[in-house]
Every structure is written in structure tokens, then in C-alpha cells.
Design an enzyme around this catalytic site. Structure first.
Site, PDB file in Angstrom:
ATOM      1  N   LYS A 183      -2.667 -37.737 -19.208  1.00 43.91           N
ATOM      2  CA  LYS A 183      -2.105 -36.916 -20.306  1.00 43.91           C
ATOM      3  C   LYS A 183      -2.887 -37.253 -21.568  1.00 43.91           C
ATOM      4  O   LYS A 183      -2.657 -38.274 -22.211  1.00 43.91           O
ATOM      5  CB  LYS A 183      -0.616 -37.270 -20.467  1.00 43.91           C
ATOM      6  CG  LYS A 183       0.265 -36.147 -21.019  1.00 43.91           C
ATOM      7  CD  LYS A 183      -0.054 -35.718 -22.414  1.00 43.91           C
ATOM      8  CE  LYS A 183       0.528 -36.618 -23.485  1.00 43.91           C
ATOM      9  NZ  LYS A 183       0.052 -36.217 -24.837  1.00 43.91           N
ATOM     10  N   GLY A 213      -0.373 -31.666 -23.420  1.00 38.49           N
ATOM     11  CA  GLY A 213       0.910 -31.411 -24.066  1.00 38.49           C
ATOM     12  C   GLY A 213       1.297 -32.538 -24.990  1.00 38.49           C
ATOM     13  O   GLY A 213       0.486 -33.432 -25.271  1.00 38.49           O
ATOM     14  N   PHE A 214       2.542 -32.521 -25.425  1.00 40.50           N
ATOM     15  CA  PHE A 214       3.022 -33.461 -26.435  1.00 40.50           C
ATOM     16  C   PHE A 214       3.670 -34.693 -25.783  1.00 40.50           C
ATOM     17  O   PHE A 214       4.043 -34.650 -24.617  1.00 40.50           O
ATOM     18  CB  PHE A 214       4.009 -32.746 -27.356  1.00 40.50           C
ATOM     19  CG  PHE A 214       3.350 -31.611 -28.094  1.00 40.50           C
ATOM     20  CD1 PHE A 214       2.691 -31.842 -29.298  1.00 40.50           C
ATOM     21  CD2 PHE A 214       3.339 -30.324 -27.560  1.00 40.50           C
ATOM     22  CE1 PHE A 214       2.045 -30.814 -29.965  1.00 40.50           C
ATOM     23  CE2 PHE A 214       2.692 -29.291 -28.227  1.00 40.50           C
ATOM     24  CZ  PHE A 214       2.043 -29.529 -29.424  1.00 40.50           C
ATOM     25  N   CYS A 291      -7.679 -48.783 -33.360  1.00 47.40           N
ATOM     26  CA  CYS A 291      -6.669 -49.842 -33.252  1.00 47.40           C
ATOM     27  C   CYS A 291      -7.302 -51.207 -33.512  1.00 47.40           C
ATOM     28  O   CYS A 291      -6.626 -52.122 -33.966  1.00 47.40           O
ATOM     29  CB  CYS A 291      -5.989 -49.800 -31.905  1.00 47.40           C
ATOM     30  SG  CYS A 291      -7.141 -49.562 -30.571  1.00 47.40           S
ATOM     31  N   GLU A 392      -0.255 -51.052 -39.856  1.00 49.45           N
ATOM     32  CA  GLU A 392      -1.466 -50.339 -39.466  1.00 49.45           C
ATOM     33  C   GLU A 392      -1.592 -49.048 -40.283  1.00 49.45           C
ATOM     34  O   GLU A 392      -0.694 -48.215 -40.269  1.00 49.45           O
ATOM     35  CB  GLU A 392      -1.366 -50.013 -37.970  1.00 49.45           C
ATOM     36  CG  GLU A 392      -2.691 -49.715 -37.355  1.00 49.45           C
ATOM     37  CD  GLU A 392      -2.615 -49.591 -35.847  1.00 49.45           C
ATOM     38  OE1 GLU A 392      -1.562 -49.187 -35.322  1.00 49.45           O
ATOM     39  OE2 GLU A 392      -3.631 -49.886 -35.197  1.00 49.45           O
TER      40      GLU A 392
END
Ligand code: ADP
Length: 494
Positions: A183, A213-214, A291, A392
Site C-alpha cells: 500500500k 488509497g488512504f 525520518c 519531528e
């Protein structure tokens, strides 16, 4: 000297999910737009997947696993090598797609992301031959140890480096003989879809499946699907926590690569010019949406003023602009949401009393009006307790902290919830090594930041997640399960 900029949109008008070797529409019929973050222009439409699409994909992956899980290592090795070759052959096109889809300056995918991916598939091709078991004689009995594939692996990735994220996930999964449902992130999935299109003929149907998709509607159903045997996730720490909850329902293993607030430690004896270049890279790569960004820059007080002066001068000279221009160093952020978040943190930094040294807003000019650009921003006199040092930001924003006492430095460098990466700049390698061992970080780079190597494990300490990618242990322990078979040749115990 800039090359002619390619203007043509290389994408299809619309993409399906890739399930069981076919490009298919969402069962709901819902789609959404993929946007170019530099211009706001619509690049293509993609499917908004839901639990029914995920279910189809998992079933296809389960069916494919029955045979794929038993393919000889040599076959999987050849497939991984061919994936690398295909990517290498179309390097320029894929670099452009990565740039259009996520805004990263084209020099990054061209010279960093894609060479990294190519090497990665080759590295994991080699690991297919290293999944040997062991034989342990115990008296007359014999223990045989096997590493067997897990089955269907659900993989959920972020938008900041789509092709590299696919490589980190797909290469070990295939090397170990698993099938995959991937995904990609909703913000940048076009390069992923094109890449899968490119390599789809290399693997049997259903071995690689992609559902777009979300997060809550496509990612969550994948992470909690009972047919998924392992979940690998890269993204925010808050989402990582949810993923653990989802996978607890089916008791499946999970690996997580989450957020970071990494220290970038500057000793007074460093090569200052190289360190400043490292700092510029740290500001620019993926517009700081990494990150592993070294976002807390600890500078020894003896060189603090000189460092700040040079850093500001370099930051002001960063070429910001059209990411398809090979000269551009800093592109836009990925979305309006990300832009607002970063500008908000810049505001917070000022309220907290950090000194804004340069940048701090959106660049002026017509060419920036429709893109999600932020100027390279440096804060000085940052304290480790400030929010801009603890949370962050994910943008081209760095905080510079002054340090004097070594033990106190180590304490502060470790005083965050995260533990992903760290950078050390010094010509004293003994000191660098000691510092590396004392830092709570999964990856430490000495005298070059973002120095990723296939074979060097990627992953974090503390709330930066667990599990390691990019290394032999990935395929052996995170994408395989161990079986011991005990043969009784000796006399019975009783
Ligand atoms: P980022 O800040 O990088 O977008 P996220 O954790 O929000 O980090 O997203 C990383 C990936 O996780 C994306 O593919 C996103 O769609 C997915 N995601 C977001 N929320 C969830 C969720 N609740 N369940 C599963 N996947 C999610």
C-alpha cells in the site's frame, strides 16, 4: 548549462490497483487525484482502495504463495537481478516520475535513490543464496534448522522516497519467498505504480499486488487482514502504534521504521567545509522530509560562531526551485498539509526563543506561488528541551545547539523519544567511535550524512521502531520464520 526540462506528463490518465496480475478498478469505483507538489497540477487519477480491494489482493497473494514460496533460490535471485536491470535501464524516466510525483529535486533520484534501489535489489538477489539453515548434532540426534518464508506480507510505505521504500520492502520479501500486498502512500504513488508495471512480467501473477488509497481505509484493512502473515510499515510513530494494535488482532510479526529527531554532532576538529556540506544536504534531501534527518545540530562552542556564519551563508546559497531542473538543490514539500505543519513549527521555534538565523517562510516569486515551498531555515541558540528540538518537523528546518561538556552532550543527544540515526563530524576516529557506541541510535554516520549502504541495517532504537531493513538479518529474521526439525537417531531417553 541546465538541460532542457522535460515537460510531458509521463503518466497514464488513470491507474488501477494491481491485483493478481491485472490492473483493476476499486470495487467502490472511487478514485483520487495525484498532484505534482511543485505546480499543484493533477498528474493522474488513482484508485481509492478499501477493505474489499485489500481482501482481493490478499487472496491473490495467498494463491500465488502456494507455488512462489517453493521456488528455488536461484530463480528468485535471477528475478531480483532482472528487476535491478530494468530499473537501471530506465533510470532517467523513473527519476523524472519520482520528481514529478513527490517534488524531490531530480538530482536526488538520479544520483541517490535509484542507484540505491538498483544496488538493493542486487544485494537481496545475493541473499537468496544465504538462507542456509544449520545442522546441530546433539549426541546421536540431529537438529536441522530451516528458514522458511512467512507467506503474505502486507507493506505500508510513506511518500518521501517511494521507489527506495519499495526496494527496502519488496527486495527482502521476494528474496525470502514471500508474496506481497503493498500500500503506497496516497501523496506519491505514481512512480510505484509505473515501477510495478515495468516489472510485472518478471514474477508470477499475485506475487506482487498493489492497492492504492488512504491510510485508514486501505492501510488499516491490510494491517489487520487475517490472511496477512507479517506487516512491514514505515511512517509516523503515531501510525506505527496503530499498526501494532492492528497486528495484535492476528498475532503476526511486524517491523516498524518510524520517526526520528537525530543528532548531528560537530566536534571542533571536524573538516568544517565538509561538515557544512553535510548540513546543506541535511536541509535539502527530500526537503528535509526524511525520518533520519539530522535535525538537532550540536556544535561545540569553540567553533559555534564560525560554524553558524558558514552555515547561514551556505543555506542562503541553496538553489531552491523547479525540481526537474538538474541544478535545483531544494524542492517543495509534498503537500499543503505538510507546508502548514512546517510553517507552524517555524512559528513555534520563534515563540520558544530560538534565534531565526535564515529562511523562516515561503520563498517569494511567481515560480513558487503554486508549489509547497519553504525556504531553507536555520535556528540558532536552540535548547534541547524546546519543541523544535524534540518533535519531528519534517521540513528544511534545522536547529543548532551549543555544547561544551562531552558527557552532557551525549546525555542531550540521547534525550529524545526517538533513536533512529546520528551524525558525527570529527577527524578523531577514536572519539567518533566512542561517541557512536554511546548514542542511542540504530544508524550512525561518521563524516558523511545519509551514507546508506546495502548490507548496513536500517532501523531505529526507542520509539523509532524495531526490526532492521537493508541487511542479511532482514531476510533471515524479518521475512522468514525458523523451523527446527529434530531427527532422533539415538536411543530413547527412557
Ligand atoms: P507520513 O507522515 O509519512 O505520511 P503516515 O504514518 O501518516 O506518515 O503514513 C505512512 C503510510 O501509512 C501511508 O501509506 C499512509 O497511507 C499509511 N497510514 C496512515 N494512517 C494509517 C492507518 N491508520 N492505518 C494504516 N496505514 C495508515
Amino acid at each position: 548549462m541546465a538541460e532542457a526540462k522535460p515537460k510531458k506528463n509521463p503518466f497514464q490518465q488513470e491507474y488501477g490497483h494491481f491485483i493478481g496480475g491485472e490492473w483493476v478498478a476499486s470495487e467502490s469505483g472511487e478514485t483520487f487525484e495525484a498532484i505534482n507538489p511543485a505546480t499543484g497540477e493533477v498528474l493522474a487519477r488513482v484508485q481509492a482502495g478499501n477493505d474489499r480491494d485489500v481482501d482481493r489482493a490478499v487472496k491473490a497473494a495467498q494463491e500465488a504463495f502456494a507455488t512462489w514460496g517453493r521456488t528455488p533460490a536461484a530463480e528468485r535471485e535471477q528475478i531480483l537481478l532482472e528487476i535491478a536491470n530494468r530499473l537501471e535501464k530506465r533510470k532517467e524516466q523513473f527519476a523524472l516520475m519520482e520528481t514529478l510525483g513527490n517534488g524531490k529535486p531530480i538530482r536526488e533520484p538520479l544520483f541517490f535513490d535509484i542507484p540505491f534501489c538498483v544496488d538493493h535489489y542486487r544485494y537481496f538477489a545475493a541473499t537468496t543464496r544465504m538462507l542456509n539453515g544449520e545442522t546441530i548434532p546433539v549426541g546421536d540426534d540431529v537438529v536441522l534448522i530451516y528458514h522458511e518464508p512467512l507467506g503474505v506480507v502486507g507493506q505500508i510505505i510513506p511518500w518521501n522516497a517511494p521507489l527506495a521504500m519499495v526496494a527496502l520492502k519488496l527486495a527482502p520479501a521476494l528474496a525470502a519467498g514471500n508474496t506481497v500486498v503493498l500500500k503506497p502512500a496516497e501523496q506519491a504513488c505514481l512512480s510505484v505504480l509505473e515501477f510495478v508495471k515495468e516489472i510485472s512480467d518478471l514474477v508470477p501473477r499475485g506475487v506482487i499486488n498493489v492497492v492504492t488509497g488512504f491510510g485508514p481505509t486501505a492501510g488499516a484493512p491490510l494491517a489487520r487482514h487475517p490472511g496477512v502473515n507479517k506487516v512491514a510499515f514505515t511512517g509516523e510513530t503515531v501510525t506505527g502504534r496503530l499498526i501494532i494494535q492492528y497486528t495484535s488482532e492476528n498475532i503476526v510479526p511486524v517491523t516498524l521504521e518510524l520517526g526520528g529527531k537525530s543528532p548531528f554532532i560537530v566536534f571542533p576538529d571536524c573538516d568544517l567545509d565538509q561538515t557544512i556540506e553535510g548540513l546543506a544536504l541535511n536541509l535539502c534531501v527530500q526537503a528535509g522530509q526524511m525520518c533520519a534527518q539530522g535535525s538537532r545540530v550540536f556544535v561545540h562552542e569553540d567553533i559555534y560562531d564560525t560554524f553558524v556564519e558558514k552555515a547561514v551563508d551556505r543555506a542562503r546559497r541553496i538553489r531552491i526551485g523547479d525540481p526537474t531542473d538538474p541544478q535545483t538543490e531544494l524542492g517543495p514539500l509534498v503537500s499543503q498539509e505538510q507546508l502548514e505543519k512546517v510553517l507552524n513549527y517555524i512559528e513555534i521555534g520563534q515563540q520558544e526563543g530560538a534565534k531565526l538565523l535564515c529562511g523562516g517562510g515561503r520563498p517569494q516569486g511567481e515560480q513558487f506561488a503554486k508549489g509547497f515551498y519553504v525556504e531553507p531555515t536555520l535556528f540558532g541558540e536552540v535548547k534541547n528541551s524546546m519543541r523544535i528540538a524534540q518533535e519531528e518537523i519534517f521540513g528544511p528546518v534545522l536547529g543548532i545547539l551549543r555544547w561544551r561538556d562531552y558527557d552532557r552532550l551525549i546525555e542531550e543527544a540521547n534525550d529524545v523519544i526517538y533513536g533512529l540515526a546520528a551524525g558525527i563530524w570529527t577527524s578523531n576516529l577514536k572519539l567518533a567511535h566512542e561517541t557512536a557506541r554511546r548514542l542511542q541510535a540504530g544508524m550512525v554516520w561518521i563524516n558523511r550524512y545519509y551514507n546508506f549502504k546495502s548490507g548496513a541495517p536500517i532501523g531505529g532504537y526507542k520509539k523509532s521502531g524495531f526490526g532492521r531493513e537493508a541487511a542479511l538479518e532482514t531476510v533471515k529474521y524479518h521475512y522468514s520464520q525458523t523451523k527446527s526439525v529434530v531427527l532422533a537417531f539415538g536411543e530413547p531417553h527412557h
